[in-house]
Design a protein around this motif. Structure first.
Motif, PDB file in Angstrom:
ATOM      1  N   THR A  93       0.851  -1.204   0.000  1.00 34.57           N
ATOM      2  CA  THR A  93       0.000   0.000   0.000  1.00 34.57           C
ATOM      3  C   THR A  93       0.884   1.250   0.000  1.00 34.57           C
ATOM      4  O   THR A  93       2.110   1.162   0.125  1.00 34.57           O
ATOM      5  CB  THR A  93      -0.874   0.055   1.271  1.00 34.57           C
ATOM      6  OG1 THR A  93      -0.005   0.267   2.398  1.00 34.57           O
ATOM      7  CG2 THR A  93      -1.655  -1.239   1.472  1.00 34.57           C
ATOM      8  N   ALA A  94       0.235   2.411  -0.088  1.00 37.19           N
ATOM      9  CA  ALA A  94       0.956   3.690  -0.057  1.00 37.19           C
ATOM     10  C   ALA A  94       1.564   3.947   1.327  1.00 37.19           C
ATOM     11  O   ALA A  94       2.445   4.790   1.476  1.00 37.19           O
ATOM     12  CB  ALA A  94       0.014   4.822  -0.436  1.00 37.19           C
ATOM     13  N   GLU A  95       1.070   3.224   2.329  1.00 34.52           N
ATOM     14  CA  GLU A  95       1.569   3.407   3.707  1.00 34.52           C
ATOM     15  C   GLU A  95       2.896   2.698   3.932  1.00 34.52           C
ATOM     16  O   GLU A  95       3.613   3.002   4.884  1.00 34.52           O
ATOM     17  CB  GLU A  95       0.569   2.804   4.725  1.00 34.52           C
ATOM     18  CG  GLU A  95      -0.852   3.284   4.581  1.00 34.52           C
ATOM     19  CD  GLU A  95      -1.014   4.682   5.129  1.00 34.52           C
ATOM     20  OE1 GLU A  95      -0.907   4.853   6.353  1.00 34.52           O
ATOM     21  OE2 GLU A  95      -1.209   5.610   4.308  1.00 34.52           O
ATOM     22  N   HIS A  96       3.209   1.705   3.091  1.00 36.46           N
ATOM     23  CA  HIS A  96       4.409   0.902   3.312  1.00 36.46           C
ATOM     24  C   HIS A  96       5.700   1.664   3.024  1.00 36.46           C
ATOM     25  O   HIS A  96       5.744   2.505   2.123  1.00 36.46           O
ATOM     26  CB  HIS A  96       4.381  -0.362   2.432  1.00 36.46           C
ATOM     27  CG  HIS A  96       3.554  -1.470   2.989  1.00 36.46           C
ATOM     28  ND1 HIS A  96       2.305  -1.789   2.492  1.00 36.46           N
ATOM     29  CD2 HIS A  96       3.796  -2.335   4.013  1.00 36.46           C
ATOM     30  CE1 HIS A  96       1.810  -2.807   3.192  1.00 36.46           C
ATOM     31  NE2 HIS A  96       2.694  -3.157   4.113  1.00 36.46           N
ATOM     32  N   ILE A  97       6.725   1.335   3.798  1.00 39.12           N
ATOM     33  CA  ILE A  97       8.094   1.748   3.470  1.00 39.12           C
ATOM     34  C   ILE A  97       8.858   0.439   3.289  1.00 39.12           C
ATOM     35  O   ILE A  97       8.976  -0.357   4.232  1.00 39.12           O
ATOM     36  CB  ILE A  97       8.725   2.581   4.603  1.00 39.12           C
ATOM     37  CG1 ILE A  97       7.904   3.846   4.863  1.00 39.12           C
ATOM     38  CG2 ILE A  97      10.174   2.932   4.262  1.00 39.12           C
ATOM     39  CD1 ILE A  97       8.357   4.623   6.104  1.00 39.12           C
ATOM     40  N   LEU A  98       9.344   0.203   2.072  1.00 33.70           N
ATOM     41  CA  LEU A  98      10.021  -1.054   1.774  1.00 33.70           C
ATOM     42  C   LEU A  98      11.521  -0.809   1.602  1.00 33.70           C
ATOM     43  O   LEU A  98      11.933   0.133   0.922  1.00 33.70           O
ATOM     44  CB  LEU A  98       9.435  -1.688   0.509  1.00 33.70           C
ATOM     45  CG  LEU A  98       7.906  -1.900   0.540  1.00 33.70           C
ATOM     46  CD1 LEU A  98       7.448  -2.615  -0.728  1.00 33.70           C
ATOM     47  CD2 LEU A  98       7.480  -2.680   1.782  1.00 33.70           C
TER      48      LEU A  98
END
Length: 275
Positions: free
Chosen positions: A94-99
């Motif tokens: 999602t747009a919330e993730h930091i990968l």
């Protein structure tokens, strides 16, 4: 939103549970930056997960589950497996993730291509001393990452050593300087000790003193912010023992050999990245 979450509530996921993932997790827990029960790790078998279980972390065999329970996820798989892993988890990103990718040689543009548009991706390159919380780590941010996410990740990774944000072009140089550099420094430490053995010192004592000499010198260089040339000349008494030894090092071409080693390792890293 995530940067505001305190250490008590911050969750970190690991996809891949090998040596580097374990080192980073251990650093985060030891430094009190993340609680063990808020770390979730996935791997195909229990072989590597047992290290995470011993630390008190949650484990799973499902990569998607890690992304469903954590917004900050560190991918620490072998580089050739990473594309398949990213394809598998892409549907739950999602747009919330930091990968965060720790895979050597996989570029930010490749990572961004394999993930949904606008995904926030960073590339991190640690080195082995992360296992004793003295790593040298560089990180490069993808196109959709702001400075708050970068600062958050840097704050977390400082638990494992020194962490610097760099342009992606420096990542391969870091591989040559610091990834491979660990082996170059070992070769030098071994040679120092063997010189002492040749002169009559017992081997195990010589190796301990050589390693401690490296550690102490590194601390002086980092803490005082001194240039190595300054420290070197401070140790050189006119006509004393040190200048005689340095002359012998110059005759052996130590500097040129070391520069060539970093160059060769960097060129090889670039070659592997292109593949």
């Amino acid at each position: 939103k995530m940067a505001a979450a305190g250490p008590a509530t911050r969750r970190v996921g690991f996809v891949g549970a090998g040596r580097m993932a374990g080192a980073i997790a251990q650093g985060l827990i030891r430094a009190g930056k993340v609680e063990a029960q808020h770390i979730v790790a996935s791997a195909p078998t229990d072989r590597n997960l047992c290290h995470f279980q011993a630390l008190g972390c949650q484990t799973t065999h499902s990569n998607q589950e890690v992304l469903q329970s954590c917004l900050l996820v560190i991918f620490a798989t072998k580089p050739h497996i990473l594309p398949a892993v990213l394809a598998e988890v892409a549907p739950v990103v999602t747009a919330e993730h930091i990968l965060v990718s720790v895979a050597a040689g996989v570029s930010l543009s490749t990572l961004e291509e394999l993930l949904p548009p606008n995904t926030r991706v960073l590339r991190v390159l640690p080195n082995l001393p992360c296992v004793v919380q003295e790593g040298a780590i560089v990180m490069a941010r993808g196109r959709h990452v702001g400075s708050s996410e970068t600062k958050l990740l840097q704050h977390l990774l400082e638990a494992c050593g020194r962490c610097e944000e760099v342009p992606e072009a420096y990542v391969d140089i870091h591989t040559g300087l610091s990834g491979s550099g660990v082996a170059f420094v070992c070769a030098f430490s071994e040679a120092l000790a063997e010189g002492a053995v040749k002169m009559g010192m017992p081997s195990s004592l010589a190796h301990r003193i050589a390693a401690q000499t490296l550690l102490g010198t590194a601390k002086m260089l980092l803490h005082e912010g001194q240039h190595p040339a300054q420290l070197r000349s401070d140790v050189c008494t006119p006509g004393g023992t040190t200048i005689y030894g340095l002359h012998a090092l110059e005759q052996g071409g130590l500097r040129a050999a070391t520069m060539s080693a970093v160059e060769a390792a960097t060129c090889r890293a670039r070659e592997l990245s292109r593949k």
